[in-house]
Every structure is written in C-alpha cells, then in structure tokens.
Write an enzyme that holds these catalytic residues in place. Structure first.
Site, PDB file in Angstrom:
ATOM      1  N   ASP A 597      10.364 -68.401   0.305  1.00  0.00           N
ATOM      2  CA  ASP A 597      10.589 -68.986  -1.015  1.00  0.00           C
ATOM      3  C   ASP A 597      11.917 -69.728  -1.069  1.00  0.00           C
ATOM      4  O   ASP A 597      12.640 -69.640  -2.061  1.00  0.00           O
ATOM      5  CB  ASP A 597      10.525 -67.892  -2.095  1.00  0.00           C
ATOM      6  N   LYS A 599      14.295 -72.525  -1.843  1.00  0.00           N
ATOM      7  CA  LYS A 599      14.394 -73.634  -2.797  1.00  0.00           C
ATOM      8  C   LYS A 599      15.779 -73.536  -3.432  1.00  0.00           C
ATOM      9  O   LYS A 599      16.409 -72.463  -3.383  1.00  0.00           O
ATOM     10  CB  LYS A 599      13.301 -73.542  -3.870  1.00  0.00           C
ATOM     11  N   ASN A 602      16.790 -70.537  -5.545  1.00  0.00           N
ATOM     12  CA  ASN A 602      17.013 -69.223  -4.940  1.00  0.00           C
ATOM     13  C   ASN A 602      18.260 -69.178  -4.079  1.00  0.00           C
ATOM     14  O   ASN A 602      18.546 -68.176  -3.434  1.00  0.00           O
ATOM     15  CB  ASN A 602      15.792 -68.800  -4.115  1.00  0.00           C
ATOM     16  N   ASP A 615      16.582 -63.407  -4.064  1.00  0.00           N
ATOM     17  CA  ASP A 615      15.177 -63.386  -4.457  1.00  0.00           C
ATOM     18  C   ASP A 615      14.230 -63.236  -3.260  1.00  0.00           C
ATOM     19  O   ASP A 615      13.657 -64.213  -2.774  1.00  0.00           O
ATOM     20  CB  ASP A 615      14.852 -64.673  -5.233  1.00  0.00           C
ATOM     21  N   THR A 656       6.676 -71.965  -3.569  1.00  0.00           N
ATOM     22  CA  THR A 656       6.884 -72.798  -4.751  1.00  0.00           C
ATOM     23  C   THR A 656       6.190 -74.119  -4.503  1.00  0.00           C
ATOM     24  O   THR A 656       6.322 -74.712  -3.432  1.00  0.00           O
ATOM     25  CB  THR A 656       8.383 -72.986  -5.003  1.00  0.00           C
TER      26      THR A 656
HETATM   27  N1  LIG Z   1      23.342 -61.990  -7.796  1.00  0.00           N
HETATM   28  C1  LIG Z   1      23.218 -62.860  -8.780  1.00  0.00           C
HETATM   29  N2  LIG Z   1      24.288 -63.470  -9.300  1.00  0.00           N
HETATM   30  C2  LIG Z   1      24.147 -64.361 -10.296  1.00  0.00           C
HETATM   31  N3  LIG Z   1      22.971 -64.709 -10.835  1.00  0.00           N
HETATM   32  C3  LIG Z   1      21.867 -64.143 -10.347  1.00  0.00           C
HETATM   33  C4  LIG Z   1      21.928 -63.196  -9.306  1.00  0.00           C
HETATM   34  N4  LIG Z   1      20.671 -62.803  -9.022  1.00  0.00           N
HETATM   35  C5  LIG Z   1      19.860 -63.476  -9.836  1.00  0.00           C
HETATM   36  N5  LIG Z   1      20.566 -64.282 -10.643  1.00  0.00           N
HETATM   37  C6  LIG Z   1      20.024 -65.189 -11.615  1.00  0.00           C
HETATM   38  O1  LIG Z   1      19.218 -64.490 -12.524  1.00  0.00           O
HETATM   39  C7  LIG Z   1      18.065 -65.230 -12.803  1.00  0.00           C
HETATM   40  C8  LIG Z   1      16.855 -64.435 -12.500  1.00  0.00           C
HETATM   41  O2  LIG Z   1      16.904 -64.066 -11.132  1.00  0.00           O
HETATM   42  P1  LIG Z   1      15.632 -63.648 -10.374  1.00  0.00           P
HETATM   43  O3  LIG Z   1      15.943 -63.548  -8.940  1.00  0.00           O
HETATM   44  O4  LIG Z   1      14.968 -62.503 -11.014  1.00  0.00           O
HETATM   45  O5  LIG Z   1      14.804 -64.855 -10.786  1.00  0.00           O
HETATM   46  P2  LIG Z   1      13.949 -65.758  -9.976  1.00  0.00           P
HETATM   47  O6  LIG Z   1      14.763 -66.432  -8.936  1.00  0.00           O
HETATM   48  O7  LIG Z   1      13.223 -66.603 -10.919  1.00  0.00           O
HETATM   49  O8  LIG Z   1      13.041 -64.694  -9.370  1.00  0.00           O
HETATM   50  P3  LIG Z   1      11.560 -64.814  -9.165  1.00  0.00           P
HETATM   51  O9  LIG Z   1      11.396 -65.958  -8.223  1.00  0.00           O
HETATM   52  O10 LIG Z   1      11.257 -63.478  -8.631  1.00  0.00           O
HETATM   53  O11 LIG Z   1      10.942 -65.076 -10.465  1.00  0.00           O
HETATM   54  C9  LIG Z   1      18.095 -66.478 -11.985  1.00  0.00           C
HETATM   55  O12 LIG Z   1      18.526 -67.537 -12.793  1.00  0.00           O
HETATM   56  C10 LIG Z   1      19.083 -66.157 -10.930  1.00  0.00           C
HETATM   57  O13 LIG Z   1      19.747 -67.272 -10.514  1.00  0.00           O
END
Ligand SMILES: Nc1ncnc2c1ncn2[C@@H]1O[C@H](COP(=O)(O)OP(=O)(O)OP(=O)(O)O)[C@@H](O)[C@H]1O
Length: 876
Positions: A597, A599, A602, A615, A656
């Site tokens: 994934d 992109k 992420n 992620d 994606t």
């Molecule tokens: N360690 C981190 N520090 C800062 N922001 C984070 C962190 N981890 C996640 N985020 C932010 O929180 C939000 C949600 O993260 P999450 O990984 O759940 O979402 P996602 O990338 O959409 O996941 P998924 O693809 O599983 O839906 C995103 O905008 C991500 O950038």
C-alpha cells in the site's frame, strides 16, 4: 510544470477506446472463480530494454513522449500480453448453473436495492463535488463488464437485470473508506460521469477527512474536488459490480435479504459501539462473528472481506474438541530458531541503521541470561508477572540524526562480513557503538513478559505492557483511517507525544478486519528501522485495541506535496524520498513482508523531515520466507532480498486504485514485485503531481494500468535515467519488472540512484522540514469544532447526538482498563493481539509544550540540503 501537456486517460490515443482489447482486459476481472490460473512470471512480454546503463537509455526527451519514440527504452507490455486475457477469457467463459445464476441475481438485486435508496443530504452534497473513481454507475457496468462474461449465456440473466436497473443509481463502493486525495492542479480532471446527487463514497471520505483534521498536523487546505479513491481491501470493484463471486458468498449472505457482503459499514465517524450487555463482547463474538483470528494470518483467506469465515474457515470454539489445534502462531512469531524467521535487527546506530542478521537465527535459548533488564515502570494497570530473561536487542533510538554521530558502516558487500552457510544468513555487521542516547536499558531486573509474548519473534524488543488508555491524554484527533482513529496524545507521566491508533473490536469483527490489525501489530512490532514508524506500546481493553506509535509531526508526505506550488518536487528531491522508501521496502522484504500500500498518504514525515512508512494493515508476510542471499563477486555483490519472499504469491485484491499493479487487477496472485510497481507510481507522482494511469473511473484506471504504457509530460527537467527507472518499475509483467531478479538491489543499482550512499541515507538533509507554526495550515479548528458539536461530516452538520456519542465514545476509549495478555482468553478473536511495551522508551520523542498548537505545520525548504548532500553524502 505549468506547461504540462497531459493526455487525459480518456483520450483514445491513450488507450481508452471502446475497443475489444479493453473488454479483453476486463475479462480478467470477472469473479475469481472464472479466472485463468496465474500467469505469474511466465508472461510473454519480452524485455527489450536496456540493463540500466545511461548509454542505453536511448532517445532524448520529446513532447509527451510517445511509446513509439521511447521504444528503445521501454520494456512495456507486449501485444502478446494484452492478447492473452482475451484468449483466456474466451476459454474460461464462466459457466454458471441455474442455481448459481440465481444467486448472482440475488446479489445484484440486493445491491441495487441499497444503491437506489434516497441518499441523505450530506451524501448528496458531497457527491456533487466529487469526481472520484470509486463508484461505478449501472450504465458503465453494463458497458464495461467483461465482454466474455457478458457473452456467456449464463450471465445474460444477471446482465439483463443490470441493464434494467436505473442508470442513475450508483453502486456503493466501499463506503467505509475514510480517506480522500486532493488532485493537484496539474492532474488531468476527468469529466464527471455521475449524475448529480448520487452517492459518492470518495466525496464522503473527503468531507470526513476534512472534518477530522486529517493528518498528523501536516494538513493543508486542499481542493476537495477531484479526489482519488482510497485503499482497496479485498473489494475488487468487479466483484462489486457483478456481485460477489460465488465462492465469496456465504449462505448467510444469500439467505438474508438485507445482508450484503459488499456493503460497507456506515459512514458515520462513530465506530460501531460494542455490545453493552453483561455478556459483553465475548458472547457477541461467539454468536455472530467467529473469525479466523486464531489461525495464522496467512492461513486466513486473504479475501476475508468478501468472504464469510464461517463457511470457509470454520474455527472451533471453546468446548469444541481441538479448539486450539487450529491456531497457528503468527508468522515469524512462534519459532525464532526456524531458518525461515531470521532474526534481523536493524539498529538505529548513530546515523544509519545497520542491518544485523542474526546468524544464530534468533535462538533465544542460547542468548538467555545475557542481559538482565530493569524492571518495568510501575503502572497501576499492570499486574506483576514472573520474569524471564531476554536476549539483548539492538534497537534504534528514534530518529534524531542531527544529534547523532555517523557510525562507521561496513559495507554489506564486504565478503569478510558476509556469511553464507549453515545459518544461511547474511551477516551485515553491526559496528555500532552504543551511545548515551542509544544505550540498552541494562538493569539488574528482567523484563516482564507474558507467556504469549515470550513466544513472539519480537519478544526481545517488548515486555509486558506498562501503560493503559488512562496513561494518555488526548490532544486531538489526527485522522481516521479505514477502521481506526488516530489521536495525538501525550503520556501523562512523561509529557511525551505519541500517535495513538484506536480500533473498535466490534467494528473489526463486524468488518472482518481482525487479520489486518494483527498483521499491522506484527509488522510494527517486528520492524526496527528508521524509516518505519516505531511502535511503543500496544494493548487492548475489553472493547478496543490500541497501537501507540511514534508521532510524526510532519504528517503525510502527500500533504507536504500539496503545499508545493506545483504539487510536485524536483528530481533531486524525488531521489531523496524514493531512496528512503526503497530502503524501507527493502527492509520489509528482508523480513518477508510485502507492503502493498505504498502511496504518499502512507508516508509520514518525521520531525526531522525523513520519511516514516506507516499503515501496514494491508501488508502480508510471505509463507516460508527465506533468508537473504548475497550474490555476485566480492567487488560487486548484491543482497538478494527477492528471495526472502521468493515464490510467495498472494491473491487478495488490495492496494490503492491508482497504485494497483496489473497483476493485482488480474487477480492471479502477486508477489513482492507489487511494491516496486508502486514505487514507480510514487516517483512519477512526486515528479509530475499526478499518477500515470488515472482514468475517469475505476474501470478506466484499471484498464489503463493493464494496457497503457507510461507516458511522460513534456518535461525536460526529468532526466532520462529517471524516466528509465520509472519505466522499468512500471513493467506490467512482474517477471520482467525491475526488482524481479534481486529485489531492492536491482533498484539501488539503477543509474538514477548512482549518487546515493545507501548506508548514509539517514544523514542526508531532507528537502522539506516540517515546522510547527502559527501561520501554517490549520485543521485543528475543524477538529475543535468536532469536539464542540460543530463537526461537519459529509458536508453537513451532524446532529448534536452524534457528536455527543462521539465524545462519549472517546471518553470510554481513554478510560478503559487494559487487558493483559494472560487474561485474554484463548478463544478471544483478539487473543493474538499482544499487550506490550517497548523495552526502552525513546528519549527522543517529542515533548508536549503548551505553546504549540500541534495543528499548524508548514514545510520549509531545507537550506542546508544542497551543500550537505552534494558535498558530504552523495558520491561525486
Ligand atoms: N504516527 C503517526 N503520526 C502522525 N499521524 C499519523 C500517524 N499514524 C497515522 N497518522 C495519521 O492518522 C490518520 C489515520 O491514519 P491511519 O493509518 O489509520 O489511516 P490510513 O492511512 O487511512 O489507514 P488505512 O489505510 O488503514 O485506512 C492519517 O491521516 C495518518 O496520516
């Protein structure tokens, strides 16, 4: 970049004619049960391209370089490749019996029933501004469904039904997704093909994203039109269009008129509340959702989201004989002595991590008693446990490159340092010295670890959990992913900032995501790399799962890109980010993981400006992963990382949309090579601000991915070597793709990366530095509003009850009592989710400061970069 000449994907010259071959391509996307067996690496494509030498890169840059002009460079798909599906699809014409056809028909009816319902106003509003690609209306369906399938007698019944359905009724596609992308101005804007007011998931995601404050502080006010769909998980749109394949339908699906395996959870920001009865979650789980979480991750059919565990993977429950016999330890978790689970420790030495492949293959017994550790910190949540000895682990101290000195790095090509033999492992040296900031927590006491944790491959890194939900105070919601919410929190005791990702167990079960969260924990816990986000704690309460990670204050790299005037970056900067991404993927592959994934969303930015991959819920670990092997001569050796997951094919439809590799679309299985495809798309997007195969809907995008050659805008600033790299990464035949021979080593040896000193990546000066600023982009207001009742979801104000419910839910999330491993019963679906804490806490994590808003981040150009990189870290 303003004078980009872009051929819209709908341009016939770009391969979008309503021709036969397109149908042929789509014929591959019929339900999996009708597909041809995997073509794998045996594609007929002929690699006519150069082997990476600058000289062989052929022709100069031409306006919107055509394939013809670039033939000398291109190992694009051959005609034979596109012909294969046609032939195969004809041969494989589906042959449904009357009962099966009736079942399909039932599926379609259910889908239309749900899709023709009146959209709520906010969805309608959202749909007007959307133009994403995740939905498909019925007319398109009829038009674009697989030709071969259409032609089959047995499918006529269903297709007749499809064509009679109201053409304005869209099919809901993955309404659960919580993410959206803004398109850069230079991205071709495709004409909207949907009717006004239709439900549009991507738009809903869009709105939600805005409302939740999006990402890690690094948020910008982006144009909400023209979004791209988000991560796809096991929901091949073709399944959604056509109904699920029979093998994916359970008897429950078929019998319950209102159930739909393709419908997603509602679009509310609320997680599904857990059951409140005294019987609690356990009985809920046992009654309704017997998941396969007690099985190996890889033993669960990857298409779990469209499958019913009950029918395919019966799991026995308490009281049933052999109820535990079905459980297999998590990949690479149970037996550290197995050669297939090499203990690879990457140390964040002062500088770049040195990969240490333990030649003893992680035999805990041999290493026991070597390093007694201090007792865990006190926690009221935690009950003391018998202690055990652990082996010392080299772990990185979080990324603070400027404060750290560069350790001497021993080249992995040094034959003296490379051992191949009985252990079969490459020993890449660790010459790292422990520094004050990188010292093991060597005490006199031993860490506490539950029995279950001791059996894990990452048990040398973790001890019994020392925190619980109450240990943290919520600062703000950073964003919402597919199933989890991520909060910026501060640890009450230390004031350290973390990103706390919280999942509702009930939601995970309902949406069959158990395997995903277990995979994410496994990968985060196993990994130890400066470009992979650090997991500090993970724990569970009765109703929630928590992952406490390093807070990446720079937010999404995607957002950083959006702050650029051109929405893209120059080649030198792209080289920086792509080299770090390559290193991270190489590490994952070494561990036997396929990321799947990649992109810009992420890729998070650490406060230092370096990347952090996050992620991992789509990642998968190769079964029977092998040890890396060094090939070549002493002068020019390469570590073959491909072999680590060599031969492993997995068959879920994940990724994606714009990043999905052709082999994933074809559905005949894919390997680690998908990550190199996504790297090619990423580099392209970094340079041009849009992805190369974007179509005006999902089907078109997939068709482009399968058929079109990559074209470049007329941009002379991008070098031939860079284009050559992109082309080689975007070879449709995975067997010919760059990386298919030796994995990451192939990519690292490409001329585009010639100047990169791989061992010193962490010491490069990043091009962009995230800065907390009063004048930066501020989405906190939105999340503040959410907390105060003014939340906007899907473009309309949610009623106060919803906001109250959200607030109430958050309160519960942060008040629940942690459940230690030993009290989670063996029949619990989340039994394999460990509650644990990193042995040594990172002293470099950000400290909460009252003066910071944590919502305003801007990205400044790093003035030191050119001097530093060209003179210190890049070869000349
Ligand atoms: N360690 C981190 N520090 C800062 N922001 C984070 C962190 N981890 C996640 N985020 C932010 O929180 C939000 C949600 O993260 P999450 O990984 O759940 O979402 P996602 O990338 O959409 O996941 P998924 O693809 O599983 O839906 C995103 O905008 C991500 O950038």
């Amino acid at each position: 970049m303003d004078n980009l000449q872009v051929i819209p994907p709908s341009n016939p010259a770009n391969g979008h004619t309503q021709d036969r071959s397109r149908s042929v391509s789509f014929s591959k996307l019929i339900p999996r049960s009708f597909r041809k067996p995997s073509v794998g690496n045996s594609g007929t494509e002929i690699d006519t391209g150069p082997d990476g030498s600058e000289e062989s890169m052929g022709l100069g840059t031409v306006p919107m370089e055509s394939q013809d002009q670039e033939d000398a460079l291109q190992e694009g798909p051959s005609k034979s490749e596109s012909q294969t599906p046609e032939t195969s699809s004809k041969q494989q014409s589906p042959s449904l019996g009357p009962t099966q056809a009736a079942k399909f028909s039932t599926r379609f009816k259910k889908m239309f029933k749900s899709s023709t319902r009146t959209p709520d106003p906010e969805q309608a509003e959202a749909s007007e501004i959307s133009e994403g690609s995740a939905d498909v209306n019925n007319a398109e369906l009829v038009e674009e469904l697989s030709e071969s399938w259409l032609n089959s007698d047995e499918s006529k019944h269903d297709m007749k039904f499809l064509s009679q359905a109201p053409t304005s009724a869209p099919l809901r596609v993955d309404a659960s997704r919580g993410r959206a992308r803004a398109r850069s101005p230079s991205t071709p804007i495709m004409p909207s093909h949907g009717s006004p007011g239709k439900l549009h998931n991507s738009s809903t995601r869009n709105s939600r994203k805005a409302s939740t404050g999006s990402q890690g502080g690094g948020v910008v006010n982006v144009d909400r039109r023209g979004t791209r769909s988000d991560t796809v998980r096991g929901s091949n749109p073709y399944f959604q269009c056509q109904g699920l394949p029979l093998h994916a339908l359970s008897s429950q699906d078929l019998n319950q008129p209102n159930s739909s395996a393709v419908s997603r959870h509602d679009e509310s920001m609320l997680m599904t509340p857990p059951p409140t009865s005294s019987t609690g979650l356990t009985s809920y789980l046992q009654t309704d959702y017997r998941s396969g979480s007690n099985k190996s991750l890889n033993d669960i059919n990857e298409n779990e989201e469209v499958e019913n565990f009950d029918s395919k993977d019966p799991v026995e429950f308490p009281g049933t004989p052999n109820s535990f016999n079905t459980r297999v330890a998590l990949p690479a978790a149970s037996n550290s002595t197995t050669p297939s689970s090499p203990l690879i420790i990457s140390e964040m030495s002062p500088g770049f991590p040195l990969i240490v492949v333990d030649a003893s293959c992680g035999n805990d017994a041999q290493l026991a008693d070597m390093s007694p550790l201090p007792p865990p910190a006190n926690s009221s949540d935690i009950k003391n446990e018998p202690v055990s000895h652990i082996k010392p682990s080299l772990r990185r101290v979080a990324s603070e490159p400027n404060a750290l000195k560069v350790a001497p790095v021993q080249s992995i090509s040094d034959p003296a340092k490379v051992k191949n033999g009985h252990s079969g492992l490459v020993a890449v040296t660790s010459s790292a010295k422990t520094s004050p900031t990188n010292t093991f927590n060597m005490g006199t006491d031993e860490p506490q670890r539950s029995h279950r944790l001791r059996n894990k491959s990452f048990s040398n890194k973790f001890k019994e959990v020392i925190v619980g939900p109450k240990s943290f105070e919520k600062i703000k919601l950073l964003g919402q992913g597919d199933v989890g919410k991520v909060y910026l929190v501060k640890e009450r005791k230390t004031n350290r900032l973390y990103a706390l990702k919280i999942f509702s167990k009930a939601e995970m079960i309902k949406r069959k995501k158990i395997k995903r969260i277990l995979a994410e924990q496994e990968i985060l816990a196993t990994s130890n790399h400066p470009f992979i986000v650090t997991l500090y704690h993970s724990f569970q309460s009765e109703d929630y799962l928590y992952l406490c990670m390093e807070y990446c204050m720079g937010g999404e790299f995607f957002r950083a890109l959006q702050t650029r005037k051109t929405k893209c970056i120059n080649e030198e900067d792209a080289r920086f980010y792509s080299s770090e991404v390559t290193a991270a993927i190489e590490y994952l592959h070494l561990m036997g993981f396929i990321y799947r994934d990649l992109k810009p969303e992420n890729i998070l930015l650490h406060k230092s400006g370096h990347i952090m991959l996050s992620d991992f819920d789509l990642s998968v670990q190769a079964k029977d992963s092998k040890n890396p092997v060094v090939k070549g001569s002493a002068q020019s050796s390469m570590v073959d990382t491909r072999i680590c997951s060599g031969g492993f094919r997995t068959n879920s439809f994940v990724g994606t949309e714009e990043y999905i590799a052709p082999e994933v679309i074809r559905g005949n299985g894919h390997t680690a090579a998908v990550d190199w495809w996504t790297l090619g798309i990423l580099i392209y997007e970094m340079l041009f601000g849009f992805t190369p195969f974007k179509g005006d809907n999902t089907n078109k995008t997939f068709s482009n991915v399968l058929k079109n050659d990559v074209n470049f805008p007329n941009n002379n600033e991008v070098s031939r070597s860079c284009k050559d790299l992109i082309r080689k990464l975007l070879i449709k035949n995975e067997g010919k793709r760059l990386g298919s021979k030796f994995g990451a080593s192939d990519i690292k040896k490409h001329p585009f990366f010639k100047k990169v000193q791989w061992s010193l990546l962490r010491n490069q000066e990043p091009p962009l530095l995230p800065v907390l600023t009063e004048n930066g982009y501020d989405f906190t207001r939105l999340s503040d509003n959410a907390n105060k009742g003014g939340v906007k979801v899907g473009g309309a104000s949610k009623n106060i009850d919803v906001v109250d419910a959200m607030a109430e839910q958050e309160k519960i999330m942060f008040e629940e009592k942690v459940e230690r491993d030993d009290i989670v019963s063996d029949d619990d679906p989340f039994h394999d989710f460990n509650s644990m804490s990193l042995m040594m806490q990172d002293n470099n994590s950000l400290i909460y400061g009252d003066n910071n808003s944590y919502g305003r981040v801007s990205y400044t150009s790093n003035q030191n970069r050119s001097r530093s990189n060209s003179h210190r870290f890049f070869k000349r």
